[in-house]
Motif scaffolding. Structure first.
Motif, PDB file in Angstrom:
ATOM      1  N   PHE A 129       0.838  -1.200   0.000  1.00  0.00           N
ATOM      2  CA  PHE A 129       0.000   0.000   0.000  1.00  0.00           C
ATOM      3  C   PHE A 129       0.874   1.250   0.000  1.00  0.00           C
ATOM      4  CE2 PHE A 129       0.472  -1.365   4.434  1.00  0.00           C
ATOM      5  CZ  PHE A 129       1.037  -0.235   5.002  1.00  0.00           C
ATOM      6  N   GLY A 142      -4.091   0.579  -1.975  1.00  0.00           N
ATOM      7  CA  GLY A 142      -3.419  -0.699  -1.767  1.00  0.00           C
ATOM      8  C   GLY A 142      -3.586  -1.670  -2.902  1.00  0.00           C
ATOM      9  N   THR A 148      -5.400  -2.016   0.698  1.00  0.00           N
ATOM     10  CA  THR A 148      -5.978  -0.758   1.195  1.00  0.00           C
ATOM     11  C   THR A 148      -6.391  -0.875   2.657  1.00  0.00           C
ATOM     12  OG1 THR A 148      -6.753  -0.173  -1.020  1.00  0.00           O
ATOM     13  CG2 THR A 148      -7.819   0.926   0.849  1.00  0.00           C
TER      14      THR A 148
END
Length: 779
Positions: A129, A142, A148
């Motif tokens: 990420f 991400g 993410t």
């Protein structure tokens, strides 16, 4: 490791001070970053984003128009925690809505293209990420899986000061004002697949927060089958009787311990049965085709020829597994490089879709693998597999199996070992701790391992101090001192630390009587520091459990005297009060905590208490045969330890741990004669035996007792059959007791009959049963 030097204080005081500290020093800098932009300025002091102030925020969370499940979760997690920290509510909107200057852009988001931000998502892969500020915006983007979500949890931890020490212990600082400086934090995990096998790490949020690859049950959903699968793929209970040739040829006999890997029908059945399993779980990628958990591999002419050519039994394994993998090109077929198959083959290479699961079961834990002379062979194996295999997962071990709760000072090797594996191309790691609740510093180990699997370059001292302060509060300093002093004692002693060791092995290294007294003082200090906080006090007492356990185990080994279970007084032998006072609080705390097993596969806390009470009730018994000579007819005394003739009548009783105070031999009956030296009235004979059937220790079929006056003509006084089954694999003890009419006796003969070889259905099929016998008591 450096000492921990914070003054004692309550955890609440610490949290309050921490909030003030964090607010004063904003913007918060990341705890670590694997990669940083060259434009990033160190120690930025100018705030660029005011995320929240006085329970209000101009910001909103922007998610992709077709957000994934993990991106949606990331948005909700961020919204929830910012609300808890500041009282401000961040609305969640889709990227199709109008653009604002005040946005937190999450995931692989259309907004990134609108803003002209070029993020290399190929570099992020599944879990990596980027956390980045861009003008007034914050971006957390991400990889294709949970990248993410992992970025959000890292943002909460590294930039907002949150912590999740366990599923039940979090730190969420309260801040009226959240201000951020410039951030450009790119993180890609060093280890692609990360699994910490501690039950404390199975909580769903803990798993995501710490970026682990298992579910809330500890299962790995991407794996259809997980290790030791030969018997599952070609079950002996179905095929062995009619087709013994499908199984290992060992010492000229076919036994169902492993598969014959050059038998074409075995290959056909393996592929056929694996197809059925894949059809039942088509989403799983990894499928284990791997050796059973024993060392009796096939030595038929065909298997042996391959193994000799390849310089290792891994030759026939890879030859077989490659053929299976060819039939499953869209799956990854995993196999073990374990014990006899650990060494890489000389010429064969695993196919592209073959995973090698390399196991570190033999290495010492007192020194890091790169620095340990005794680990040279293992280092070579890691390097050799790294040259020929595209996909390697290391199965590492971080706990003492025989004694799950025992002190095990290996924290200093965790970071250098993980870094070593990462440098040598290992992309996946399974850290085996305790599948049961508990284990020495289980919470701390899980925390450290999770962080280090993501980034092995982290500072372990910093991580440990942060955890100890957050989890133990004012007791952190003495507990850190306890950890440091125990590790220092191990290093100073030069002793080995092995996963199959015991507290008795450490009596001359890190668990000497003097050191144990010192450790007790540190725990007294720790308990006093949190005496007014019941929750923290309970955590300290749980941390103290391993030391209590070590003291009791060492007392059973010593048996009598200052550090034993029994002490002699003017009134005779008595239970030492220090030992008697430990067992009930120890057991009760284990039960409160939810501990299910003290040893791997066996011994619940209640069984441990029962074993101790059994020992108390038997006492130190100076019976008629006490210290009398034992003559062995079977087994051959020349093949027994030198102390064998004395240990059966020394008054020292064996207990639940088969590793000490039990005379052990395999495949033979026991037949002994004891000379009482003079005729004495006898009315009772007993002998004790230990069963741990999973590992081939099995009670005798029956025990016979005989008495004699001249040592030549014996009268049988008892014939006692065993009625316990051998398919219950926990540890068990049984006393074979004979009571009879008193008579004058000088010689006692005892015969205990072995089961012989284990039956086909047993995990040790075809191998000789082991007998363990302890004190012979004559009264």
């Amino acid at each position: 490791m450096n000492g921990f030097k914070l003054a004692p204080q309550s955890v609440f005081t610490f949290q309050f001070i921490f909030v003030i500290f964090m607010t004063a020093l904003l913007p918060v800098q990341p705890l670590f970053a694997q990669k940083k932009s060259s434009k990033q300025k160190a120690n930025t002091v100018q705030s660029t984003i005011l995320l929240a102030e006085n329970e209000k925020s101009l910001y909103r969370v922007v998610i992709p128009a077709a957000a994934t499940v993990h991106e949606l979760k990331a948005a909700k997690v961020l919204q929830e925690y910012v609300l808890q920290i500041s009282g401000a509510v961040l609305p969640i909107i889709e990227s199709t809505k109008d653009t604002s200057r005040y946005e937190i852009v999450l995931g692989q988001n259309e907004r990134l293209d609108e803003l002209g931000l070029n993020i290399n998502f190929n570099e992020l892969k599944e879990d990596g990420f980027l956390i980045k500020t861009d003008s007034l915006r914050l971006i957390i983007a991400g990889g294709t899986e949970k990248g993410t979500l992992y970025g959000v949890y890292t943002f909460l931890e590294n930039y907002l000061g949150c912590r999740m020490y366990t599923s039940q212990v979090k730190r969420i600082p309260q801040q009226k004002r959240i201000a951020l400086g410039k951030i450009n934090d790119l993180q890609i995990p060093a280890i692609r697949f990360r699994d910490v096998f501690y039950k404390v790490a199975w909580d769903a949020e803990y798993t995501d927060w710490h970026k682990l690859d298992h579910n809330e049950k500890g299962d790995r959903t991407d794996w259809g089958m997980w290790v030791h699968t030969f018997n599952e793929l070609v079950p002996p209970q179905i095929y062995y009787l009619e087709h013994p040739e499908y199984y290992s040829l060992v010492d000229g006999k076919r036994i169902p311990t492993q598969l014959c890997l050059t038998n074409s029908k075995v290959l056909e059945l393996t592929i056929q049965n694996l197809r059925k399993k894949v059809a039942q779980n088509p989403a799983a990628t990894y499928w284990s085709v791997s050796q059973n958990d024993n060392r009796n591999y096939c030595t038929c002419d065909q298997c042996r020829a391959i193994d000799e050519r390849e310089g290792s039994p891994s030759g026939s394994i890879i030859h077989f597994v490659n053929q299976v993998a060819e039939q499953f090109p869209d799956k990854i077929i995993s196999t073990l490089a374990y014990e006899y198959g650990r060494k890489a083959p000389k010429h064969l290479k695993p196919h592209e879709n073959v995973n090698i699961m390399l196991c570190s079961i033999e290495v010492n834990r007192d020194k890091p693998i790169p620095d340990d002379a005794t680990s040279e062979d293992f280092r070579r194996d890691v390097e050799e597999w790294g040259k020929i295999a595209k996909d390697i997962i290391v199965w590492d071990y971080v706990i003492q199996f025989n004694h799950l709760i025992s002190p095990f000072p290996n924290l200093h090797v965790l970071q250098p070992n993980i870094a070593f594996f990462s440098r040598n191309g290992v992309s996946a790691m399974f850290e085996q701790g305790n599948k049961e609740v508990g284990g020495e510093f289980a919470e701390l180990r899980s925390y450290l391992l999770s962080k280090l699997l993501w980034n092995p370059a982290l500072n372990v001292d910093t991580l440990m101090n942060d955890f100890l302060q957050g989890y133990y509060g004012a007791a952190a300093r003495p507990i850190r001192t306890y950890i440091d002093e125990m590790h220092a004692a191990l290093r100073k002693s030069g002793a080995n630390l092995r996963i199959f060791g015991s507290p008795n092995d450490a009596v001359t290294s890190y668990l000497t009587p003097a050191l144990v007294k010192r450790y007790e003082q540190l725990f007294d200090e720790a308990e006093k520091a949190v005496a007014q906080n019941p929750e923290l006090l309970e955590r300290v007492r749980i941390a103290h459990l391993p030391l209590h356990y070590a003291v009791m185990e060492q007392a059973k080994k010593n048996f009598s005297g200052e550090n034993g279970v029994f002490i002699k007084t003017s009134e005779g032998w008595r239970i030492r009060p220090d030992i008697r006072s430990r067992i009930d609080p120890f057991t009760d705390l284990c039960i409160r905590q939810g501990v299910t097993l003290i040893k791997e596969w066996s011994t619940t806390p209640e069984e441990y208490r029962s074993a101790m009470y059994r020992l108390f009730s038997q006492g130190m018994n100076e019976h008629l045969a006490y210290h009398k000579k034992v003559q062995f007819i079977s087994p051959d005394p020349g093949k027994l330890p030198r102390e064998a003739t004395a240990m059966l009548t020394d008054g020292v009783r064996g207990s639940h741990d088969y590793a000490f105070n039990w005379l052990t031999f395999a495949g033979q009956n026991l037949e002994i004669i004891i000379d009482l030296e003079e005729a004495k009235p006898v009315k009772r004979i007993e002998s004790a035996y230990h069963q741990y059937a999973f590992w081939l220790t099995i009670l005798p079929k029956k025990v016979e007792y005989f008495v004699s006056m001249d040592g030549k003509n014996f009268e049988q006084v008892a014939d006692i059959a065993n009625t316990l089954p051998i398919d219950q694999y926990g540890g068990q003890q049984r006393d074979f007791i004979a009571d009879f009419e008193p008579r004058p006796v000088r010689y006692i003969k005892i015969k205990a009959y072995t089961l012989g070889n284990t039956p086909e259905w047993h995990p040790g099929a075809g191998r000789p049963a082991v007998m363990r016998v302890d004190e012979i008591v004559v009264e």
